[in-house]
Write a protein that holds these residues in place. Structure first.
Motif, PDB file in Angstrom:
ATOM      1  N   SER A 191      -5.259  28.129  38.549  1.00 57.32           N
ATOM      2  CA  SER A 191      -3.981  28.844  37.958  1.00 57.32           C
ATOM      3  C   SER A 191      -3.162  28.245  36.251  1.00 57.32           C
ATOM      4  O   SER A 191      -3.103  27.305  36.195  1.00 57.32           O
ATOM      5  N   SER A 192      -3.278  29.065  35.950  1.00 59.58           N
ATOM      6  CA  SER A 192      -2.379  29.037  34.193  1.00 59.58           C
ATOM      7  C   SER A 192      -1.144  29.733  33.718  1.00 59.58           C
ATOM      8  O   SER A 192      -0.310  29.580  32.500  1.00 59.58           O
ATOM      9  N   GLU A 220       7.880  31.130  42.540  1.00 67.56           N
ATOM     10  CA  GLU A 220       8.547  31.080  40.770  1.00 67.56           C
ATOM     11  C   GLU A 220       7.267  31.015  40.111  1.00 67.56           C
ATOM     12  O   GLU A 220       7.106  30.221  39.095  1.00 67.56           O
ATOM     13  N   SER A 221       5.842  30.180  40.478  1.00 67.06           N
ATOM     14  CA  SER A 221       4.602  29.992  39.842  1.00 67.06           C
ATOM     15  C   SER A 221       3.566  30.508  40.121  1.00 67.06           C
ATOM     16  O   SER A 221       2.531  30.586  39.479  1.00 67.06           O
ATOM     17  N   THR A 222       3.151  30.836  41.358  1.00 62.70           N
ATOM     18  CA  THR A 222       2.004  31.372  41.306  1.00 62.70           C
ATOM     19  C   THR A 222       1.913  32.742  41.819  1.00 62.70           C
ATOM     20  O   THR A 222       1.192  32.461  42.812  1.00 62.70           O
ATOM     21  N   GLN A 277      -1.391  38.380  32.014  1.00 61.72           N
ATOM     22  CA  GLN A 277      -1.283  36.555  32.764  1.00 61.72           C
ATOM     23  C   GLN A 277      -2.196  37.523  34.277  1.00 61.72           C
ATOM     24  O   GLN A 277      -3.335  36.869  35.505  1.00 61.72           O
ATOM     25  N   PRO A 298       2.167  31.247  33.217  1.00 58.69           N
ATOM     26  CA  PRO A 298       3.787  30.396  33.572  1.00 58.69           C
ATOM     27  C   PRO A 298       5.282  30.156  35.121  1.00 58.69           C
ATOM     28  O   PRO A 298       4.369  31.275  35.475  1.00 58.69           O
ATOM     29  N   ALA A 299       6.082  29.315  34.791  1.00 60.64           N
ATOM     30  CA  ALA A 299       7.143  29.782  35.711  1.00 60.64           C
ATOM     31  C   ALA A 299       7.570  30.502  35.230  1.00 60.64           C
ATOM     32  O   ALA A 299       7.696  30.976  34.103  1.00 60.64           O
ATOM     33  N   GLY A 300       9.057  31.245  36.170  1.00 62.37           N
ATOM     34  CA  GLY A 300       9.166  32.106  36.382  1.00 62.37           C
ATOM     35  C   GLY A 300       9.655  33.536  36.924  1.00 62.37           C
ATOM     36  O   GLY A 300      10.617  34.435  37.003  1.00 62.37           O
TER      37      GLY A 300
END
Length: 260
Positions: free
Chosen positions: A88-89, A147-149, A102, A91-93
């Motif tokens: 995975s690349s 958060e990110s995945t 994405q 972004p967080a958030g």
């Protein structure tokens, strides 16, 4: 009692086979006497003797088709397919940080390469009436980190569901399909993440590892898995010693998932 895995001479394709778990799988199969072709975006700086490497970006349909065609042209068929490629690349958030592009990228890295390779190579397995397919999923399919995945976890959940459905279709025809769901594995990428978190927190690498383990809710074993440990499980599962196993998913997570 001898525990020969009876793999010598079989033919295997391993996607994502130059780093982390994929590289360990390639090494393990090769040492067991398997003929191996490994795919990755770029060739490794230190190739394993006897292994054939194929540069291919399997996140695109055309490259996946080209890679499968190359394998069939070289061998005429295949006995083992291990779909390791993933990552995975994003972004967080959280959910708001993920746009359609994405989401598409995560699905094309973590779900579609396996679907495409299976679709291209299964006919040869069906024609010979034997074969084994392994899909490397993730415990994040049941423990997503919002958060990110989110997208990665959703793609891996889809991969596990697809794997189960495929097993029900092709196991009666002689093709075993299994899934392996690692927890946190101490790959090159995982080491880099722990080092980055450690630097941000003003601690050392072990402190960075503890930050990740806490984010996962703890690892009862007290450490991440090694790539070789995941590879050892996969090497057993693709062997005739595991000939009655199909349609199952194996967690290798040090006890991270807290439920049955």
């Amino acid at each position: 009692m001898s525990f020969d895995l009876q793999l010598a001479g079989l033919r295997a394709l391993v996607s994502g086979g130059t780093k982390g778990v994929g590289a360990a799988v390639v090494k393990g199969l090769s040492e067991a006497g398997v003929q191996v072709i490994a795919t990755a975006r770029s060739l490794p700086p230190h190739p394993i003797a006897g292994v054939r490497y194929l540069a291919a970006d399997l996140s695109t349909a055309q490259c996946a088709a080209d890679a499968a065609r190359s394998v069939l042209e070289q061998w005429g068929g295949i006995d083992i397919l291990v779909n390791v490629l993933g990552g995975s690349s994003a972004p967080a958030g959280g959910f708001a940080a993920l746009n359609d592009a994405q989401w598409s990228k995560e699905l094309n890295q973590n779900l579609m390469p396996a679907v495409r390779l299976d679709r291209a190579l299964l006919p040869a397995m069906l024609a010979q009436g034997a074969g084994i397919i392994v899909h490397v999923s993730s415990i994040q399919r049941v423990l997503p980190l919002p958060e990110s995945t989110i997208a990665y976890a959703a793609a891996k959940a889809a991969l596990s569901t697809y794997s189960k459905a495929l097993s029900k279709e092709v196991t009666p025809k002689g093709i075993r399909v299994v899934s392996v769901a690692p927890g946190w594995v101490e790959t090159e990428a995982a080491v880099a993440l722990a080092e980055r978190l450690a630097a941000q927190a003003g601690t050392d690498y072990e402190g960075g590892k503890r930050i990740i383990m806490q984010a996962l809710g703890g690892i009862p074993l007290g450490r991440p898995a090694k790539p070789q440990e995941v590879a050892d499980l996969i090497t057993f599962l693709v062997s005739p010693r595991a000939s009655s196993i199909s349609g199952a998913e194996y967690l290798i997570d040090g006890g991270t998932v807290p439920t049955v």
